[in-house]
Scaffold this motif. Structure first.
Motif, PDB file in Angstrom:
ATOM      1  N   GLU A 191     -10.108   3.699   6.057  1.00 19.62           N
ATOM      2  CA  GLU A 191      -9.302   2.523   5.648  1.00 19.62           C
ATOM      3  C   GLU A 191      -9.118   2.509   4.138  1.00 19.62           C
ATOM      4  OE1 GLU A 191     -11.102  -1.021   7.227  1.00 19.62           O
ATOM      5  OE2 GLU A 191     -10.846  -0.306   9.291  1.00 19.62           O
ATOM      6  N   ARG A 192     -10.189   2.863   3.409  1.00 23.44           N
ATOM      7  CA  ARG A 192     -10.079   2.884   1.944  1.00 23.44           C
ATOM      8  C   ARG A 192      -9.147   4.009   1.487  1.00 23.44           C
ATOM      9  NH1 ARG A 192     -15.635   1.928   2.680  1.00 23.44           N
ATOM     10  NH2 ARG A 192     -16.133   4.106   2.242  1.00 23.44           N
ATOM     11  N   SER A 198      -1.491   4.738   0.105  1.00 25.86           N
ATOM     12  CA  SER A 198      -0.269   3.950   0.299  1.00 25.86           C
ATOM     13  C   SER A 198      -0.599   2.462   0.331  1.00 25.86           C
ATOM     14  CB  SER A 198       0.371   4.412   1.626  1.00 25.86           C
ATOM     15  OG  SER A 198       1.462   3.620   1.951  1.00 25.86           O
ATOM     16  N   PRO A 199      -0.894   1.872  -0.855  1.00 28.15           N
ATOM     17  CA  PRO A 199      -1.366   0.476  -0.904  1.00 28.15           C
ATOM     18  C   PRO A 199      -0.374  -0.504  -0.276  1.00 28.15           C
ATOM     19  CG  PRO A 199      -1.319   1.456  -3.114  1.00 28.15           C
ATOM     20  CD  PRO A 199      -0.742   2.466  -2.172  1.00 28.15           C
ATOM     21  N   GLU A 200       0.913  -0.174  -0.378  1.00 30.11           N
ATOM     22  CA  GLU A 200       1.921  -1.121   0.127  1.00 30.11           C
ATOM     23  C   GLU A 200       2.076  -1.047   1.648  1.00 30.11           C
ATOM     24  OE1 GLU A 200       3.419   2.689  -0.551  1.00 30.11           O
ATOM     25  OE2 GLU A 200       2.426   1.407  -2.012  1.00 30.11           O
ATOM     26  N   ARG A 203      -0.452   1.293   7.241  1.00 28.41           N
ATOM     27  CA  ARG A 203      -0.082   1.780   8.584  1.00 28.41           C
ATOM     28  C   ARG A 203       0.692   3.112   8.468  1.00 28.41           C
ATOM     29  NH1 ARG A 203      -1.747   2.854  13.063  1.00 28.41           N
ATOM     30  NH2 ARG A 203      -0.069   3.909  14.116  1.00 28.41           N
ATOM     31  N   LYS A 204       1.559   3.162   7.437  1.00 29.32           N
ATOM     32  CA  LYS A 204       2.341   4.377   7.203  1.00 29.32           C
ATOM     33  C   LYS A 204       1.405   5.538   6.811  1.00 29.32           C
ATOM     34  CE  LYS A 204       5.988   5.814   4.187  1.00 29.32           C
ATOM     35  NZ  LYS A 204       6.402   5.437   2.852  1.00 29.32           N
ATOM     36  N   ALA A 205       0.428   5.223   5.973  1.00 29.60           N
ATOM     37  CA  ALA A 205      -0.529   6.266   5.571  1.00 29.60           C
ATOM     38  C   ALA A 205      -1.288   6.765   6.794  1.00 29.60           C
ATOM     39  CB  ALA A 205      -1.505   5.714   4.541  1.00 29.60           C
ATOM     40  N   LYS A 206      -1.682   5.832   7.659  1.00 20.78           N
ATOM     41  CA  LYS A 206      -2.437   6.222   8.860  1.00 20.78           C
ATOM     42  C   LYS A 206      -1.578   7.111   9.765  1.00 20.78           C
ATOM     43  CE  LYS A 206      -5.531   4.640  12.421  1.00 20.78           C
ATOM     44  NZ  LYS A 206      -6.211   3.579  13.134  1.00 20.78           N
ATOM     45  N   GLN A 207      -0.332   6.728   9.928  1.00 19.00           N
ATOM     46  CA  GLN A 207       0.572   7.545  10.774  1.00 19.00           C
ATOM     47  C   GLN A 207       0.740   8.951  10.189  1.00 19.00           C
ATOM     48  OE1 GLN A 207       3.920   4.894  10.968  1.00 19.00           O
ATOM     49  NE2 GLN A 207       3.220   3.969  12.894  1.00 19.00           N
ATOM     50  N   GLY A 208       0.779   9.021   8.861  1.00 16.46           N
ATOM     51  CA  GLY A 208       0.893  10.326   8.196  1.00 16.46           C
ATOM     52  C   GLY A 208      -0.308  11.209   8.511  1.00 16.46           C
TER      53      GLY A 208
END
Ligand code: NAI
Length: 252
Positions: A191-192, A198-200, A203-208
Motif C-alpha cells: 500500500e505504501r 501514484s499518490p493521486e 488503484r491505478k498503481a495496483k493495477q499496474g
C-alpha cells in the motif's frame, strides 16, 4: 499431527503483514512463538489477537546488535530453545531514481534489510537447536532489478549472500537456511509503495503491478506463510542454501 509440534519459532517483523500471518500459522501448527517487532503498539495488538498461550513478545529494532541479543535472550528465557527462525523484518524505502537516491535513506534501508538480517543470523543461529531451520525474507527484488527501488533491490540481493554463507557455516549442526522471494503481497508495504508511485490514484498503481503478474493478483500474506511453514517444518529436511520464488508467475 501438527507440523511444528514441540518447536520454538522466532519471528521478526511479527506485528504486521507476512510476519504476523506466519506467526499465526506457526502457532496453529503447534509451535511456541516469540514475536519481535520495533512497533510496540502493533506488536501488543498482535499478541492480544493471537492470544497469550504459547506466545511471547519482544520490542526490538533488528538493526541494533544489543536489541538483537536481547530478543535472543528473551526467547531462550521464555521457551528454553529456538528451532525455527523467520528472519523477516524489512522496510521498502521511498522510490527515487539511482542518480537522486538520498544517501541517508540508502543507509536506513540497508541497516534494517541487510544488517538486521546479518545480525539475526549472527546471534540466533549459534543459539539454535541442532536440526533447526532459518528462513530469510528476500523478494523478487532480490533476483531482478526494479527502477526506483535501488536500495531495496540491493538489500534483497545481499541477503542471498548471507543465506548462502549461513547455510555453509551452520550445516555441521544440521541447521538449514533458505530465502523466500515473494512478488507483491497484500500488506501495508505494498500500500505504501502504491501511494509512493501514484499518490493521486493508488488503484491505478495496483493495477499496474497486477498486470506484471501472470496470475493477475497480489499474494495474500498467508500464502507466503504456507511456503515459510514448509521450509520451517521437517518436510523440507533436505533443503538448504536455496532461493524459493513465490510470485504468481512474475519471474517466468
Ligand atoms: P509490513 O510493513 O506489513 O510489515 C513489516 C513489519 O516489520 C512491521 O511490523 C514493522 O514494524 C517491522 N519492522 C520494520 N523495521 C523493523 C526493525 N528495524 N526492527 C524490527 N521490526 C521492524 O511488510 P511485509 O509486507 O509484511 O514485509 C515483510 C517482509 O517481506 C519484508 O522483509 C519485505 O521486504 C518482504 N517482502 C514484502 C513484499 C510485499 O509485497 N509486501 C514482497 C516481497 C518481500
Amino acid at each position: 499431527m501438527k507440523r511444528l509440534n514441540d518447536k520454538v519459532a522466532l519471528v521478526t517483523g511479527a506485528a504486521a503483514g507476512i510476519g504476523r500471518e506466519t506467526a499465526a500459522i506457526f502457532l496453529r501448527e503447534g509451535a511456541r512463538v516469540m514475536l519481535v517487532d520495533v512497533n510496540e503498539e502493533a506488536l501488543r495488538a498482535t499478541v492480544e489477537e493471537l492470544g497469550k498461550l504459547n506466545t511471547a513478545y519482544c520490542v526490538a529494532d533488528v538493526s541494533d546488535s544489543d536489541q538483537v541479543k536481547k530478543y535472543v535472550k528473551e526467547t531462550l528465557d521464555a521457551f528454553g530453545r529456538i528451532d525455527v527462525f523467520f528472519n523477516n523484518a524489512g522496510i521498502e524505502g521511498n522510490s527515487y531514481p539511482m542518480a537522486e537516491y538520498p544517501e541517508a535513506l540508502f543507509d536506513k534501508v540497508l541497516a534494517v534489510n541487510v544488517k538486521g538480517v546479518w545480525l539475526g543470523c549472527q546471534h540466533v543461529l549459534p543459539a539454535m537447536s541442532e536440526g533447526g531451520s532459518a528462513i530469510i525474507t528476500s523478494s523478487v527484488a532480490g533476483l531482478k532489478g526494479m527502477q526506483g527501488l535501488g536500495a531495496y533491490v540491493t538489500s534483497k540481493h545481499a541477503v542471498i549472500g548471507i543465506m548462502r554463507v549461513a547455510a555453509l557455516e551452520f550445516a555441521d549442526r544440521k541447521i538449514r537456511v533458505n530465502t523466500v522471494h515473494p512478488g507483491p503481497v497484500n500488506t501495508g508495504m505494498m500500500e505504501r509503495i502504491e501511494a509512493d508511485v501514484s499518490p493521486e490514484d493508488t488503484r491505478k498503481a495496483k493495477q499496474g503491478f497486477e498486470a506484471m503478474i501472470p496470475l493477475n493478483r497480489y499474494a495474500e500474506a498467508g500464502e507466503i506463510a504456507d511456503l515459510v511453514l514448509f521450509l520451517a517444518s521437517d518436510e523440507s529436511r533436505y533443503i538448504s542454501g536455496n532461493t524459493y520464488v513465490i510470485d504468481g508467475g512474475m519471474m517466468a
